[in-house]
Design an enzyme around this catalytic site. Structure first.
Site, mmCIF file in Angstrom:
data_model
loop_
_atom_site.group_PDB
_atom_site.id
_atom_site.type_symbol
_atom_site.label_atom_id
_atom_site.label_comp_id
_atom_site.label_asym_id
_atom_site.label_seq_id
_atom_site.Cartn_x
_atom_site.Cartn_y
_atom_site.Cartn_z
ATOM 1 N N CYS A 63 17.708 3.278 1.750
ATOM 2 C CA CYS A 63 16.283 3.046 2.047
ATOM 3 C C CYS A 63 16.083 1.735 2.793
ATOM 4 O O CYS A 63 16.960 0.858 2.835
ATOM 5 C CB CYS A 63 15.457 3.069 0.757
ATOM 6 S SG CYS A 63 15.496 1.536 -0.194
ATOM 7 N N ASP B 118 6.076 17.971 -8.338
ATOM 8 C CA ASP B 118 5.331 16.906 -7.675
ATOM 9 C C ASP B 118 4.891 15.893 -8.712
ATOM 10 O O ASP B 118 4.742 16.225 -9.892
ATOM 11 C CB ASP B 118 4.085 17.455 -6.968
ATOM 12 C CG ASP B 118 2.932 17.665 -7.956
ATOM 13 O OD1 ASP B 118 2.054 16.779 -8.047
ATOM 14 O OD2 ASP B 118 2.926 18.694 -8.674
ATOM 15 N N HIS C 220 11.858 2.889 -1.712
ATOM 16 C CA HIS C 220 13.063 2.965 -2.547
ATOM 17 C C HIS C 220 12.947 4.048 -3.611
ATOM 18 O O HIS C 220 13.854 4.874 -3.773
ATOM 19 C CB HIS C 220 13.354 1.625 -3.224
ATOM 20 C CG HIS C 220 14.479 1.737 -4.203
ATOM 21 N ND1 HIS C 220 15.801 1.755 -3.821
ATOM 22 C CD2 HIS C 220 14.477 1.908 -5.552
ATOM 23 C CE1 HIS C 220 16.565 1.922 -4.886
ATOM 24 N NE2 HIS C 220 15.788 2.010 -5.949
ATOM 25 N N CYS D 10 16.657 -1.502 0.608
ATOM 26 C CA CYS D 10 18.029 -1.840 0.230
ATOM 27 C C CYS D 10 18.905 -2.157 1.436
ATOM 28 O O CYS D 10 19.873 -2.912 1.328
ATOM 29 C CB CYS D 10 18.632 -0.708 -0.588
ATOM 30 S SG CYS D 10 17.813 -0.466 -2.182
ATOM 31 N N ASP E 131 -3.029 21.237 -3.819
ATOM 32 C CA ASP E 131 -3.423 21.766 -5.124
ATOM 33 C C ASP E 131 -4.864 22.262 -5.029
ATOM 34 O O ASP E 131 -5.556 22.040 -4.039
ATOM 35 C CB ASP E 131 -3.240 20.735 -6.227
ATOM 36 C CG ASP E 131 -4.107 19.494 -6.040
ATOM 37 O OD1 ASP E 131 -4.996 19.509 -5.171
ATOM 38 O OD2 ASP E 131 -3.894 18.512 -6.763
#
Length: 391
Positions: free
Chosen positions: A317, A277, A346, A320, A103
């Site tokens: 992920c 974003d 996650h 998990c 940015d």
């Protein structure tokens, strides 16, 4: 595919344009940049200080990230853009071999409030780190981003809160237009795309005028700025319904800055936005908020201390696959750093998978009819959890 937009540093091609029946403006495209191809619609995790907090580049790749955002203001102050350039550029510095968008630093500089002064030439501000005085102009913001070597640079602008008085919004929007032309004139790096920013607050006439002005300039993409702030979801959606139709025949990608909750991403894709974003998925993760289909879990709740189940049974992920809710609940109570890594992995995996599901439904032609199902999966955030652009 439709006829692509192509410049020296970017190529954008629509794979699936919006349907002709007007049921949605959602579309699927491919944005080719110096360091790879980004499928859109796409979410960009935010690596404010050349790192997404608590995660390694391998974590990001495993989560499905194809492009990340880094912050010009923060990297300019520390460790310094010239140092990063000497060390081989931002990609080598942070060991990320995929695209990066930087940015302009405009949001951070302008949000400093009493620590900054805006004039026609640029912004003088006091560092939030050590109080030292610095100055950003459009030319300097572009120079910093060229030194960093990002795939996409963004023009320097003057954002204001959506709720600001109309006169304040109008003045900042006109200045943003003048700074856009100066940013274009200053940009020389042929392997780096440059996006311009549409401003205008919540005023439909100002937004339309800004969209036309920025759209007429030779940018590689169009940012929609000045939202994801203090406006309501309805106000944001109404503003997108002003901007996007004016860009209907524009072949360039559209990027809504600062939006990060799944349900808000869904509604913006429906209205024709391609890139997003936000720090939100990572920020709420560090507070123990885990996004799951249909809502969220607060892992700090007592009931999870003895829960042997994964946070989400079908999630790929790291958290998990290998750990239980009980273990994560323990890590948060013990303030172990691993808690922040696992929770962030996650939430970013959930967000990027959600975007992949959206792209799949657009490709299949089912996106409009599955919107209600997607809204249920997305869940909704409380009013206290708002999107942001810096951590």
């Amino acid at each position: 595919m439709t006829a692509p937009f192509a410049s020296r540093a970017a190529r954008y091609e629509l794979e699936v344009p919006p349907p002709t029946d007007g049921s949605t403006r959602a579309r699927v495209g491919h944005l080719t940049l110096s360091h790879g191809v980004v499928e859109t619609p796409q979410f960009m995790p935010v690596g404010t200080n050349a790192t997404v907090k608590a995660l390694s580049p391998d974590d990001l790749r495993e989560a499905g990230a194809s492009i990340i955002l880094a912050n010009t203001y923060h990297l300019y102050l520390r460790p310094g853009h010239e140092r990063i350039a000497r060390l081989g550029g931002l990609h080598r510095f942070m060991d990320w071999d995929r695209p990066i968008l930087t940015d302009s630093g405009g949001f951070q500089v302008v949000s400093l409030g009493d620590l900054r002064v805006v004039d026609e030439d640029g912004v003088t501000f006091r560092s939030h780190i050590d109080g030292s005085i610095h100055r950003f102009t459009p030319e300097h913001a572009i120079g910093v981003q060229e030194a960093l070597g990002s795939d996409i640079a963004v023009a320097f602008d003057q954002p204001v809160f959506p709720s600001s008085p109309t006169a304040v919004v109008a003045e900042a929007t006109e200045r943003t237009h003048r700074w856009a032309e100066r940013s274009l004139a200053a940009h020389t790096r042929e392997d780096q795309a440059l996006f311009g920013i549409v401003q205008g607050g919540l005023d439909a006439a100002l937004r339309a005028a800004s969209t036309r002005y920025i759209g007429d300039l030779p940018f590689d993409g169009i940012c929609i700025g000045g939202l994801a702030g203090d406006e309501t979801a309805q106000q944001r959606e109404e503003t997108l319904d002003v901007v996007v139709p004016l860009l209907a025949d524009d072949p360039r990608p559209r990027y809504l800055m600062g939006l990060g909750s799944p349900v808000d991403l869904l509604e913006a894709v429906h209205r024709g936005v391609d890139l997003f974003d936000s720090v939100l998925p990572a920020r709420v993760a560090r507070n123990g908020q885990l996004w799951v289909p249909g809502g969220r879990l607060n892992i700090r709740n007592q009931r999870f201390l003895d829960d042997p189940e994964p946070v989400q049974a079908d999630c790929p992920c790291l958290l998990c696959r290998r750990f239980s809710r009980a273990y994560l609940a323990h890590l948060f109570r013990a303030r172990e750093l691993l808690a922040y890594r696992l929770a962030t992995c996650h939430n970013l995996t959930f967000t990027l998978d959600f975007m992949a599901r959206i792209r799949a439904s657009i490709r299949a032609g089912t996106f409009p009819v599955t919107m209600s199902e997607s809204r249920v999966r997305a869940g909704r955030l409380s009013g206290g959890e708002v999107a942001g652009t810096s951590a």
